[in-house]
Design an enzyme around this catalytic site. Sequence first.
Site, PDB file in Angstrom:
ATOM      1  N   ALA A  17      13.075  -0.542   9.108  1.00 26.49           N
ATOM      2  CA  ALA A  17      13.824   0.405   9.933  1.00 26.49           C
ATOM      3  C   ALA A  17      13.970  -0.100  11.364  1.00 26.49           C
ATOM      4  O   ALA A  17      15.012   0.089  11.999  1.00 26.49           O
ATOM      5  CB  ALA A  17      13.143   1.770   9.926  1.00 26.49           C
ATOM      6  N   ALA A  39      11.377   6.298  -0.308  1.00 33.95           N
ATOM      7  CA  ALA A  39      11.352   5.314   0.781  1.00 33.95           C
ATOM      8  C   ALA A  39      11.001   6.007   2.086  1.00 33.95           C
ATOM      9  O   ALA A  39      11.317   7.183   2.282  1.00 33.95           O
ATOM     10  CB  ALA A  39      12.718   4.647   0.912  1.00 33.95           C
ATOM     11  N   GLY A  40      10.357   5.284   2.983  1.00 33.58           N
ATOM     12  CA  GLY A  40      10.049   5.829   4.298  1.00 33.58           C
ATOM     13  C   GLY A  40      10.368   4.806   5.369  1.00 33.58           C
ATOM     14  O   GLY A  40       9.721   3.769   5.458  1.00 33.58           O
ATOM     15  N   HIS A  41      11.416   5.062   6.158  1.00 31.79           N
ATOM     16  CA  HIS A  41      11.800   4.157   7.235  1.00 31.79           C
ATOM     17  C   HIS A  41      11.536   4.847   8.571  1.00 31.79           C
ATOM     18  O   HIS A  41      12.052   5.924   8.826  1.00 31.79           O
ATOM     19  CB  HIS A  41      13.278   3.776   7.117  1.00 31.79           C
ATOM     20  CG  HIS A  41      13.566   2.898   5.937  1.00 31.79           C
ATOM     21  ND1 HIS A  41      14.823   2.450   5.616  1.00 31.79           N
ATOM     22  CD2 HIS A  41      12.735   2.359   5.010  1.00 31.79           C
ATOM     23  CE1 HIS A  41      14.760   1.681   4.540  1.00 31.79           C
ATOM     24  NE2 HIS A  41      13.500   1.626   4.153  1.00 31.79           N
ATOM     25  N   THR A  42      10.718   4.217   9.403  1.00 29.06           N
ATOM     26  CA  THR A  42      10.288   4.840  10.655  1.00 29.06           C
ATOM     27  C   THR A  42      10.818   4.073  11.852  1.00 29.06           C
ATOM     28  O   THR A  42      10.652   2.852  11.938  1.00 29.06           O
ATOM     29  CB  THR A  42       8.751   4.897  10.732  1.00 29.06           C
ATOM     30  OG1 THR A  42       8.263   5.623   9.598  1.00 29.06           O
ATOM     31  CG2 THR A  42       8.295   5.602  12.004  1.00 29.06           C
ATOM     32  N   GLN A 222      12.351   0.124  -0.231  1.00 25.06           N
ATOM     33  CA  GLN A 222      11.307  -0.622  -0.952  1.00 25.06           C
ATOM     34  C   GLN A 222      11.444  -2.128  -0.635  1.00 25.06           C
ATOM     35  O   GLN A 222      11.732  -2.469   0.486  1.00 25.06           O
ATOM     36  CB  GLN A 222      11.344  -0.342  -2.455  1.00 25.06           C
ATOM     37  CG  GLN A 222      10.879   1.046  -2.826  1.00 25.06           C
ATOM     38  CD  GLN A 222      12.008   2.049  -2.827  1.00 25.06           C
ATOM     39  OE1 GLN A 222      13.124   1.779  -3.226  1.00 25.06           O
ATOM     40  NE2 GLN A 222      11.713   3.256  -2.393  1.00 25.06           N
ATOM     41  N   VAL A 298       5.866   8.089   3.457  1.00 26.76           N
ATOM     42  CA  VAL A 298       6.210   9.176   2.538  1.00 26.76           C
ATOM     43  C   VAL A 298       4.965   9.796   1.920  1.00 26.76           C
ATOM     44  O   VAL A 298       4.806  11.016   1.883  1.00 26.76           O
ATOM     45  CB  VAL A 298       7.160   8.659   1.433  1.00 26.76           C
ATOM     46  CG1 VAL A 298       7.403   9.746   0.389  1.00 26.76           C
ATOM     47  CG2 VAL A 298       8.483   8.218   2.049  1.00 26.76           C
ATOM     48  N   ARG A 303      -2.656   1.972   2.778  1.00 24.30           N
ATOM     49  CA  ARG A 303      -2.132   0.750   2.191  1.00 24.30           C
ATOM     50  C   ARG A 303      -3.235  -0.286   2.032  1.00 24.30           C
ATOM     51  O   ARG A 303      -4.116  -0.392   2.879  1.00 24.30           O
ATOM     52  CB  ARG A 303      -1.016   0.187   3.070  1.00 24.30           C
ATOM     53  CG  ARG A 303       0.191   1.100   3.181  1.00 24.30           C
ATOM     54  CD  ARG A 303       1.187   0.607   4.214  1.00 24.30           C
ATOM     55  NE  ARG A 303       2.301   1.559   4.358  1.00 24.30           N
ATOM     56  CZ  ARG A 303       2.924   1.827   5.493  1.00 24.30           C
ATOM     57  NH1 ARG A 303       2.554   1.213   6.610  1.00 24.30           N
ATOM     58  NH2 ARG A 303       3.906   2.701   5.527  1.00 24.30           N
ATOM     59  N   LEU A 330       3.498  -8.775  14.481  1.00 24.52           N
ATOM     60  CA  LEU A 330       2.676  -9.925  14.859  1.00 24.52           C
ATOM     61  C   LEU A 330       1.554  -9.495  15.801  1.00 24.52           C
ATOM     62  O   LEU A 330       0.468 -10.087  15.796  1.00 24.52           O
ATOM     63  CB  LEU A 330       3.546 -11.002  15.512  1.00 24.52           C
ATOM     64  CG  LEU A 330       2.861 -12.332  15.840  1.00 24.52           C
ATOM     65  CD1 LEU A 330       2.323 -13.004  14.572  1.00 24.52           C
ATOM     66  CD2 LEU A 330       3.833 -13.271  16.563  1.00 24.52           C
ATOM     67  N   GLY A 411       8.579  -8.994  15.871  1.00 22.80           N
ATOM     68  CA  GLY A 411       8.168  -7.674  16.357  1.00 22.80           C
ATOM     69  C   GLY A 411       6.793  -7.730  16.983  1.00 22.80           C
ATOM     70  O   GLY A 411       5.862  -8.309  16.413  1.00 22.80           O
ATOM     71  N   VAL A 412       6.661  -7.114  18.180  1.00 24.49           N
ATOM     72  CA  VAL A 412       5.379  -7.154  18.900  1.00 24.49           C
ATOM     73  C   VAL A 412       4.910  -5.752  19.317  1.00 24.49           C
ATOM     74  O   VAL A 412       4.097  -5.604  20.223  1.00 24.49           O
ATOM     75  CB  VAL A 412       5.463  -8.074  20.137  1.00 24.49           C
ATOM     76  CG1 VAL A 412       5.625  -9.526  19.720  1.00 24.49           C
ATOM     77  CG2 VAL A 412       6.612  -7.651  21.069  1.00 24.49           C
TER      78      VAL A 412
END
Length: 424
Positions: A17, A39-42, A222, A298, A303, A330, A411-412
Amino acid sequence: MPVTVVVGAQWGDEGKAKVIDLLSKEHTYVVRYQGGHNAGHTVVVDGEKYALQLIPSGILYEHVIPVIANGVVVDLPTLFSEIDMLEARGNSCADLKVSSRAHLIFPWHQAHDAIAEAMRGDDKIGTTLKGIGPAYADKARRVGIRAGDVVDPERFATLIRERATAENKLIAEAGGDELDVDDMVARYSEMGARLKPYVAETISLLHNALAGGAHVLLEGAQATFLDLDHGTYPYVTSSNPTAGGACVGSGLGPRDLDRIVGITKAYTTRVGAGPFVTELFDDDGETLGRVGKEFGTVTGRARRCGWLDLVMIRHAVRLNSLTELSLTKLDILDGFDTVKICTGYSYRGETVTDYPDRYDVLEEIEPIYEELPGWKTSLSAARAAGELPAEAKAFIEVVEREVGIPVRVVGVGAERDDYLMWES
């Protein structure tokens, strides 16, 4: 590049996302092409968290036309809950398009999902129990009800009554509680009337948009290793999140695809059961989960965590024809003295170069690691490659060396702007 596809290169939860939100700046249409509300996009914008399950992540830009395409299965209560949430927070959903070919999820799908999972006993798949698999099964059985059916309210009500009555018999035979057919017809007829203004023939819509010079972003849910055909079967989802699925699920052709972006975390996570070669059961695994806040968007389930597995990513590059990678989170590795990257597999003493196609083989695989020094400093303020410590640069360079395609975005942090562009 008129058509860009974003694909998860692991088992989901890679931060798609965030990348989709970034890429949406340069696209007019953002299209969700498969999956459902499992699906879960944040996305985090100015400290505000938006957790989306059905509506494409690009909805947060005013210029974007969001599309739920034909490959998606749609749960109407979830869809309207998302619309209400977004509009209450100042994000208009007036331009949302829902494919007339998208299949709808009904309570009988969720009932069948729960019964089937309970019957598996200790061999549970780990489904979200949201009816996704049974809805796709009905699609394959050619008995599904589609979004386009709401255009004729009388016919829509008849279809619901017929299917609900037939499914009630199966639910009762399996020991489940029968559903209230009259209540279901009334509730879903009301929701069907609300859905009607959003329903569109999205295949023509997208092809006409491309002909007019628009840029289209295809958003997968997914990820590659949850793909029904190419994932770690049977611990997979019920659709095809891979780039090939983007064509089937959107109605665009293979030659329309120009750029295919694979998303991977700087480590690996998985929700639910199934093989996981680099899974950690020590303090490092606990640290990854805690610092990375690794809980399902969701399901809320914790995890499983492990080191980055580049054998997986190489296979994802092949399956999806990935043109580039976005490497997310990262910064979660900031506190480690050393970090590991899996660059190969060992099976019964033999080196394995390709990703195994058998579950039983994956269960016996041992990872071959390359160990690198950690950077022991925060990456959160880095906005250019030159601002990264040498150790973090070395980590990215190993990824590029092993998978054979470039990393473009790193991504940081969790916020929308917590990223940098990487050039090797």
